[in-house]
Structure formats: structure tokens, C-alpha cells
Design an enzyme around this catalytic site. Structure first.
Site, short mmCIF file in Angstrom:
data_model
loop_
_atom_site.label_atom_id
_atom_site.label_comp_id
_atom_site.label_asym_id
_atom_site.label_seq_id
_atom_site.Cartn_x
_atom_site.Cartn_y
_atom_site.Cartn_z
CD GLU A 240 -2.84 -0.66 -0.20
OE1 GLU A 240 -2.87 0.80 -0.64
OE2 GLU A 240 -3.44 -1.39 -0.65
CE1 TYR B 234 -6.88 3.07 -0.25
CE2 TYR B 234 -4.93 3.04 -0.21
CZ TYR B 234 -5.90 2.69 -0.76
OH TYR B 234 -6.32 1.95 -1.50
CG ASP C 210 -8.21 3.41 -4.69
OD1 ASP C 210 -9.73 2.98 -5.09
OD2 ASP C 210 -7.89 2.70 -5.03
#
Ligand code: SF4
Length: 355
Positions: free
Chosen positions: A46, A129, A147
Site C-alpha cells: 500500500e 486511506y 482511492d
């Protein structure tokens, strides 16, 4: 009048679609495998995927996992080696925060990532996020993961015509209403996959979409027009110089950039400030017969375009540079340089070879 959406039916159709169509990535556990994703792998992927495509991330992810197999190994790594391994992936603050985060997890959390959104959010380099993505994917928490792909799907599903970025809270609220308590990790990844493959920016393939019957933008014939965006400001152009010098024994004159700021902590060539308007004065870092390499580097960062004039010189064996240090040719790897500096090196190498 708009009818309410059947969220349970949407969730079920999305997961059915995902069970058959999930994309395969080295950081991902396939649906139905019965295995849990490794939080370290999820976190590493990520961070790498922020502003970066999956195709670009894949080889870096595999190299990091082969070299530092868990968070404790990464926490113990040498800073320079991690920065060199990150070179070329861009947005170098991520690599610095990666190390900080690994060390906090190793030292303050016993080498285990926290499994709750709020605790993840306190770690270096982890924003809302990323915290939501790790909580959902690694720990199956019903965190709302939004996202750019998810924003696009939500804008189309609900036919939100307000432009981004103002529409973000509304799109997040739509995503939150859809987040299930069962299989939230798979739901988050399914939504990302739907946005990346079917509900693409251009020419969404609605006939293959599990939500085609519910999608308001498709019904209205305006899927491709959404989401709308406020027009972006034009990126400014900055200008500067780099000096690439090679000593008689083959050593290269390099410098380590300051730890903070753009390309912070990375290896680079000595050069000028980068400024708008006109080229600054070129100030060579060492005495020598510097000449223009005959080509410029053109590079685009998030907030500006850059043109760098490349200067090269063969430097004497007793060269005493005013800045930087000589790195023996045997220790120099162009792959340790960030992309912009690598571009400069490719130009310089050709110019020096022609001497
Ligand atoms: Fe996107 Fe089309 Fe699916 Fe709507 S029907 S969510 S526009 S792919």
C-alpha cells in the site's frame, strides 16, 4: 424520484464478481483461499502503490520481500540500502517514512502491526486511506477504503455530478454505506478491481459490470463523463543544472541530498537550485573543464515540470571538490539514483564516452 439502492444486493453481486475476477498480485491472498493476508506485505504494497501503478510496484515489492522478509528485518536495515532499493519508484518521502514506520512497529508494537484503523493511523507515513486499506485487507475490519478508483465507481453508481475534490465527502459516504460487515477486506479489493478493470476512466465496459442494473450514470448515459473535476492549475516549469564529474580513476562525484524535501536522503549529482523563470548560475562543484553535455533532462514531478542542463567533466586525480564525495566506480550503481538523476547520468555517460 430516485429509488433507494439495495446495498445488500450490491455487496453480494460485487463479491460474486470478485470471487471469479480478482486480480492476482504478489501481495494479495486470492478470495476463497482461507488464508489471511500478511499485514507486512499489505502495508508495504500500500505504501508503494501510493501514486504508483501496480505494474511499476510489482518488481520493487518482490525485491523488498526477498531482501527484508518481515518488519523486524526492514527495521534493522541500513537507511542507505533501503533508499537505494527504492530508487526509481519516486516520492522518496515514502521510503523514509517506511523505515520510520518499520522501526516504530518493531520497537513499540513488538513487531506486529496494530489491527485497528485508529492505531494504524498513528504510524509514520500512514494516512486515512492506507490505514483503512490495511485494516480492511489485512485484518478484515469494515474500514471504508476510498482511492481514486473507488471515487470514480461511486460517482458513477450514484451519478454524482459535483466535481472533485469537493465531492469527496459525499463519495466517501456512499462508499461507507456499501461497506459490509462480512468480508470487508474482499469488498475493498473488489471495489478497487472493479474501478481498475471494468469501470475504467475511459470507455467503462458496463455490460460486464455486476452493478450495471443499478448504475445511475450508465442509465443516464453519462458514465464516461463522471467524475467531474475542477480544472487543474497548469504546472510551473523549473530550471536548473547538474554537474556530473568523473575522476581519472573512474570515481564519480556524487552527493547525498539533505534528508528533508524533494528526493530527500537520495544519492544525486551536485547541482544548482531549481527555479522558475530563467536558469540559475551554474556553479561547478569542483575545478575542471566543465562543458555542456549537449542535452537536457526533462522530468515531471507532482507539482512542477523540470528542465536540467547537464554539465560533464573529467576531473584530475587530485580533485578537491567544494561539495559532494567521490564514489569508486566499483561501488556506483546507477540503479541507486532516483529517476531524474538517472536520466542525467545517461546523458552524461554518452557525452563522456564521446571525449
Ligand atoms: Fe461503472 Fe458502468 Fe459499472 Fe456503472 S455500470 S459502475 S459506469 S462499469
Amino acid at each position: 424520484m430516485r429509488y433507494p439502492m439495495d446495498e445488500a444486493a450490491l455487496q453480494a453481486r460485487l463479491l460474486e464478481w470478485y470471487d471469479v475476477n480478482a486480480r492476482s498480485f504478489p501481495w494479495r491472498v486470492p478470495p476463497g483461499s482461507g488464508r489471511r493476508a500478511d499485514p507486512y506485505a499489505v502495508w508495504l504494497s500500500e505504501i508503494m502503490l501510493q501514486q504508483t501503478t501496480t505494474a511499476a510496484v510489482r518488481p520493487y515489492f518482490e525485491a523488498f520481500m526477498a531482501r527484508w522478509q518481515d518488519v523486524n528485518a526492514l527495521a534493522a536495515a541500513d537507511d542507505g540500502e533501503v533508499m537505494a532499493a527504492w530508487a526509481g519508484l519516486g516520492y522518496y518521502a515514502r521510503a523514509r517514512n517506511l523505515l520510520k514506520c518499520a522501526r516504530v512497529v518493531a520497537q513499540e508494537h513488538g513487531g506486529r502491526f496494530p489491527d485497528q484503523y485508529d492505531a494504524l493511523l498513528k504510524l509514520p507515513g500512514i494516512g486515512p486511506y492506507t490505514a483503512a486499506a490495511i485494516a480492511a485487507i489485512a485484518f478484515d475490519r469494515p474500514a471504508v477504503v476510498v482511492d481514486g478508483n473507488v471515487e470514480r465507481v461511486m460517482a458513477r453508481l450514484h451519478c454524482v455530478e459535483d466535481p472533485l475534490p469537493d465531492a469527496k465527502p459525499l463519495l466517501k459516504a456512499h462508499a461507507a454505506r456499501l461497506t459490509p460487515r462480512k468480508r470487508p477486506g474482499d469488498h475493498a479489493q473488489a471495489l478497487m478491481d472493479l474501478g481498475a478493470t471494468i469501470c475504467a476512466v475511459k470507455s467503462p465496459t458496463c455490460p460486464l459490470c455486476p452493478w450495471q442494473a443499478d448504475c445511475r450514470a450508465r442509465t443516464a448515459g453519462m458514465a464516461e463523463a463522471l467524475p467531474r473535476r475542477v480544472a487543474k492549475a497548469v504546472k510551473p516549469l523549473r530550471l536548473g543544472h547538474v554537474h556530473i564529474g568523473q575522476r581519472a580513476d573512474g570515481a564519480w562525484l556524487l552527493e547525498r541530498r539533505p534528508p528533508r524535501g524533494l528526493l530527500g536522503g537520495m544519492l544525486g549529482w551536485p547541482g544548482s537550485e531549481w527555479q522558475e523563470g530563467e536558469f540559475p548560475d551554474a556553479q561547478p562543484p569542483a575545478k575542471g573543464r566543465w562543458r555542456c553535455a549537449g542535452a537536457e533532462v526533462r522530468h515531471t514531478f507532482t507539482h512542477f515540470h523540470l528542465r536540467l542542463m547537464v554539465h560533464v567533466a573529467r576531473l584530475p586525480a587530485d580533485s578537491a571538490p567544494a561539495r559532494g564525495f567521490f564514489l569508486p566506480a566499483a561501488d556506483f550503481r546507477p540503479s541507486d539514483l532516483p529517476s531524474v538523476m538517472r536520466k542525467a547520468f545517461n546523458i552524461a555517460r554518452k557525452a563522456l564516452a564521446a571525449d
